[in-house]
Design a protein around this motif. Structure first.
Motif, PDB file in Angstrom:
ATOM      1  N   ARG A 172       0.574  -1.210   0.419  1.00 51.75           N
ATOM      2  CA  ARG A 172      -0.390   0.090  -0.383  1.00 51.75           C
ATOM      3  C   ARG A 172       0.989   1.306   0.277  1.00 51.75           C
ATOM      4  O   ARG A 172       1.736   0.882   0.955  1.00 51.75           O
ATOM      5  N   GLU A 173       0.574   1.875  -0.814  1.00 54.36           N
ATOM      6  CA  GLU A 173       1.653   3.098  -1.100  1.00 54.36           C
ATOM      7  C   GLU A 173       1.006   4.535  -1.288  1.00 54.36           C
ATOM      8  O   GLU A 173      -0.317   4.841  -1.913  1.00 54.36           O
ATOM      9  N   MET A 174       1.052   5.904  -0.762  1.00 52.02           N
ATOM     10  CA  MET A 174       0.266   6.921  -0.962  1.00 52.02           C
ATOM     11  C   MET A 174       1.297   7.691  -0.782  1.00 52.02           C
ATOM     12  O   MET A 174       2.118   8.243  -0.700  1.00 52.02           O
ATOM     13  N   PHE A 175       0.628   8.257  -1.621  1.00 52.36           N
ATOM     14  CA  PHE A 175       1.843   9.830  -1.651  1.00 52.36           C
ATOM     15  C   PHE A 175       1.533  11.650  -1.321  1.00 52.36           C
ATOM     16  O   PHE A 175       0.024  11.606  -1.462  1.00 52.36           O
ATOM     17  N   PHE A 176       2.632  11.717  -0.806  1.00 50.15           N
ATOM     18  CA  PHE A 176       2.011  13.476   0.037  1.00 50.15           C
ATOM     19  C   PHE A 176       2.766  15.008  -0.911  1.00 50.15           C
ATOM     20  O   PHE A 176       3.977  14.383  -1.306  1.00 50.15           O
ATOM     21  N   ALA A 177       2.143  15.351  -0.596  1.00 52.69           N
ATOM     22  CA  ALA A 177       2.583  17.007  -1.836  1.00 52.69           C
ATOM     23  C   ALA A 177       2.185  18.074  -1.095  1.00 52.69           C
ATOM     24  O   ALA A 177       0.896  18.521  -0.953  1.00 52.69           O
ATOM     25  N   ALA A 178       3.397  18.861  -0.222  1.00 49.94           N
ATOM     26  CA  ALA A 178       3.055  20.229   0.681  1.00 49.94           C
ATOM     27  C   ALA A 178       4.104  21.269  -0.575  1.00 49.94           C
ATOM     28  O   ALA A 178       5.067  21.201  -0.130  1.00 49.94           O
ATOM     29  N   VAL A 179       3.398  21.524  -0.641  1.00 48.97           N
ATOM     30  CA  VAL A 179       3.239  22.970  -2.411  1.00 48.97           C
ATOM     31  C   VAL A 179       3.594  24.399  -1.391  1.00 48.97           C
ATOM     32  O   VAL A 179       2.159  24.318  -1.091  1.00 48.97           O
ATOM     33  N   SER A 180       4.697  24.918  -2.094  1.00 49.97           N
ATOM     34  CA  SER A 180       4.551  26.077  -1.189  1.00 49.97           C
ATOM     35  C   SER A 180       5.277  27.089  -2.812  1.00 49.97           C
ATOM     36  O   SER A 180       5.923  26.206  -3.784  1.00 49.97           O
ATOM     37  N   SER A 181       4.573  28.568  -2.904  1.00 49.19           N
ATOM     38  CA  SER A 181       5.467  29.029  -4.404  1.00 49.19           C
ATOM     39  C   SER A 181       5.815  30.726  -3.598  1.00 49.19           C
ATOM     40  O   SER A 181       4.741  31.045  -2.760  1.00 49.19           O
ATOM     41  N   ASP A 182       6.776  31.822  -4.165  1.00 53.63           N
ATOM     42  CA  ASP A 182       6.632  32.907  -4.009  1.00 53.63           C
ATOM     43  C   ASP A 182       6.957  33.022  -5.696  1.00 53.63           C
ATOM     44  O   ASP A 182       6.018  32.993  -6.661  1.00 53.63           O
ATOM     45  N   ALA A 183       6.918  34.359  -5.923  1.00 51.96           N
ATOM     46  CA  ALA A 183       7.042  35.016  -7.256  1.00 51.96           C
ATOM     47  C   ALA A 183       8.099  34.688  -8.502  1.00 51.96           C
ATOM     48  O   ALA A 183       7.712  34.612  -9.846  1.00 51.96           O
ATOM     49  N   SER A 184       8.714  33.337  -8.276  1.00 49.01           N
ATOM     50  CA  SER A 184       9.980  32.706  -8.924  1.00 49.01           C
ATOM     51  C   SER A 184      10.003  31.428  -8.745  1.00 49.01           C
ATOM     52  O   SER A 184      10.200  30.757 -10.008  1.00 49.01           O
ATOM     53  N   GLU A 185       9.909  30.701  -8.013  1.00 50.21           N
ATOM     54  CA  GLU A 185       9.589  29.554  -7.645  1.00 50.21           C
ATOM     55  C   GLU A 185       9.248  28.980  -7.150  1.00 50.21           C
ATOM     56  O   GLU A 185       8.144  28.883  -5.611  1.00 50.21           O
ATOM     57  N   THR A 186       8.589  27.366  -7.704  1.00 47.35           N
ATOM     58  CA  THR A 186       7.175  26.628  -6.884  1.00 47.35           C
ATOM     59  C   THR A 186       8.121  25.311  -5.878  1.00 47.35           C
ATOM     60  O   THR A 186       8.366  24.880  -6.173  1.00 47.35           O
ATOM     61  N   ARG A 187       7.970  25.169  -4.599  1.00 48.96           N
ATOM     62  CA  ARG A 187       8.684  24.328  -4.026  1.00 48.96           C
ATOM     63  C   ARG A 187       7.556  23.082  -3.869  1.00 48.96           C
ATOM     64  O   ARG A 187       6.230  23.279  -3.613  1.00 48.96           O
ATOM     65  N   ILE A 188       8.368  21.869  -3.724  1.00 48.20           N
ATOM     66  CA  ILE A 188       7.286  20.849  -3.915  1.00 48.20           C
ATOM     67  C   ILE A 188       8.039  19.914  -2.141  1.00 48.20           C
ATOM     68  O   ILE A 188       9.024  19.589  -2.354  1.00 48.20           O
ATOM     69  N   ARG A 189       7.755  19.676  -1.231  1.00 43.71           N
ATOM     70  CA  ARG A 189       8.008  18.809  -0.117  1.00 43.71           C
ATOM     71  C   ARG A 189       7.282  17.374  -0.396  1.00 43.71           C
ATOM     72  O   ARG A 189       6.001  16.849   0.099  1.00 43.71           O
ATOM     73  N   HIS A 190       7.637  16.816  -1.073  1.00 42.90           N
ATOM     74  CA  HIS A 190       7.281  15.243  -2.068  1.00 42.90           C
ATOM     75  C   HIS A 190       7.447  13.740  -0.713  1.00 42.90           C
ATOM     76  O   HIS A 190       8.681  14.052  -0.295  1.00 42.90           O
ATOM     77  N   VAL A 191       6.522  13.380   0.314  1.00 41.08           N
ATOM     78  CA  VAL A 191       6.649  11.923   1.037  1.00 41.08           C
ATOM     79  C   VAL A 191       5.828  11.159  -0.200  1.00 41.08           C
ATOM     80  O   VAL A 191       4.685  10.706  -0.233  1.00 41.08           O
ATOM     81  N   ALA A 192       6.635  10.385   0.153  1.00 45.31           N
ATOM     82  CA  ALA A 192       5.967   8.830  -0.657  1.00 45.31           C
ATOM     83  C   ALA A 192       5.834   7.956   0.510  1.00 45.31           C
ATOM     84  O   ALA A 192       6.747   6.862   1.525  1.00 45.31           O
TER      85      ALA A 192
END
Length: 257
Positions: A172-192
């Motif tokens: 059983r596998e689930m993916f979680f992605a917490a996304v944040s952004s500013d004016a120039s870049e989008t970042r993803i904290r990704h957890v499998a």
């Protein structure tokens, strides 16, 4: 780089079109139709629960489509490989994001073991998932939904949807992605998040373990993308996924009227 990424989008084989559904923040009611230009704070894209609570609205659609595309392309690739497993799938998934122009870090792995009777796994993994996400302030929608699960009927449509998305291989596998952004870049904290059970008696969505032992693994990956690139990728991603959905409708066998 933009041209290479667009060629990749246009030429890569992808699996059946995945569903993108809203995740209400206050409850786990039935998924609702989405406007890609006005995505809510939480969505399920393929097998990933995405938390957009710290993301500008203009970045949400591109991220959702990119993760869905990487998911479908990885599934199509591993189906063509004899003996492919969940690790092969995850490697393909990350490789697809790199080819789209995302920066993808090495994954940090953590393992935890549970040996308790009548264990509510979702409750037990919250501290570990909080650490993997980078703290309680990151991914609050994800953590709130996990905390609320013990109050929900396991047959709720949202849980049924997410349960179906987790069944890719024998674990059983689930993916979680917490996304944040500013004016120039989008970042993803990704957890499998992966659960391996020694006996086959888990309930819906692996959130209850009865008199058995389980091993929980998490792989945390930092992913980022330039916002200007994301804006360039969104139209071809939207076109390709829409075309794939229409192909399925055209070719699906139906009973003559």
């Amino acid at each position: 780089m933009h041209k290479n990424a667009i060629r990749f989008i246009e030429s890569t084989t992808i699996d059946d079109f995945g569903q993108l559904d809203a995740v209400p923040e206050s409850s786990l009611e039935a998924p609702v139709s989405l406007d890609l230009d006005k995505l809510p704070a939480g969505v399920v894209s393929g097998n990933t629960l995405i938390d957009f609570s710290a993301t500008a609205q203009e970045a949400r659609s591109g991220v959702s489509l990119a993760l869905a595309f990487a998911n479908l392309a990885a599934t199509a690739a591993t189906r063509r490989e004899d003996g492919a497993d969940e690790d092969d799938w995850f490697a393909a998934y990350k490789s697809n994001l790199i080819q789209l122009g995302f920066a993808v870090s090495q994954s940090a792995l953590t393992t935890s073991r549970f040996r308790k009777r009548n264990l509510a796994v979702h409750k037990a993994i919250i501290p570990f998932l909080t650490i993997a996400l980078g703290g309680a302030a990151i991914g609050p929608v994800i953590l709130a939904l996990l905390q609320n699960l013990e109050k929900q009927d396991p047959e709720q449509p949202w849980i049924t949807l997410f349960d179906r998305k987790t069944r890719v291989f024998s674990v059983r596998e689930m993916f979680f992605a917490a996304v944040s952004s500013d004016a120039s870049e989008t970042r993803i904290r990704h957890v499998a998040a992966r659960l391996k059970v020694t006996e086959n008696n888990t309930n819906v969505l692996f959130f209850k373990i009865t008199d058995t032992s389980a091993e929980f693994e998490s792989a945390t990956t930092t992913i980022s993308v330039n916002n200007s690139l994301l804006a360039v990728l969104e139209p071809p991603l939207r076109d390709r996924l829409q075309a794939r959905a229409l192909d399925i409708i055209r070719t699906a066998p139906i009973t003559p009227m």
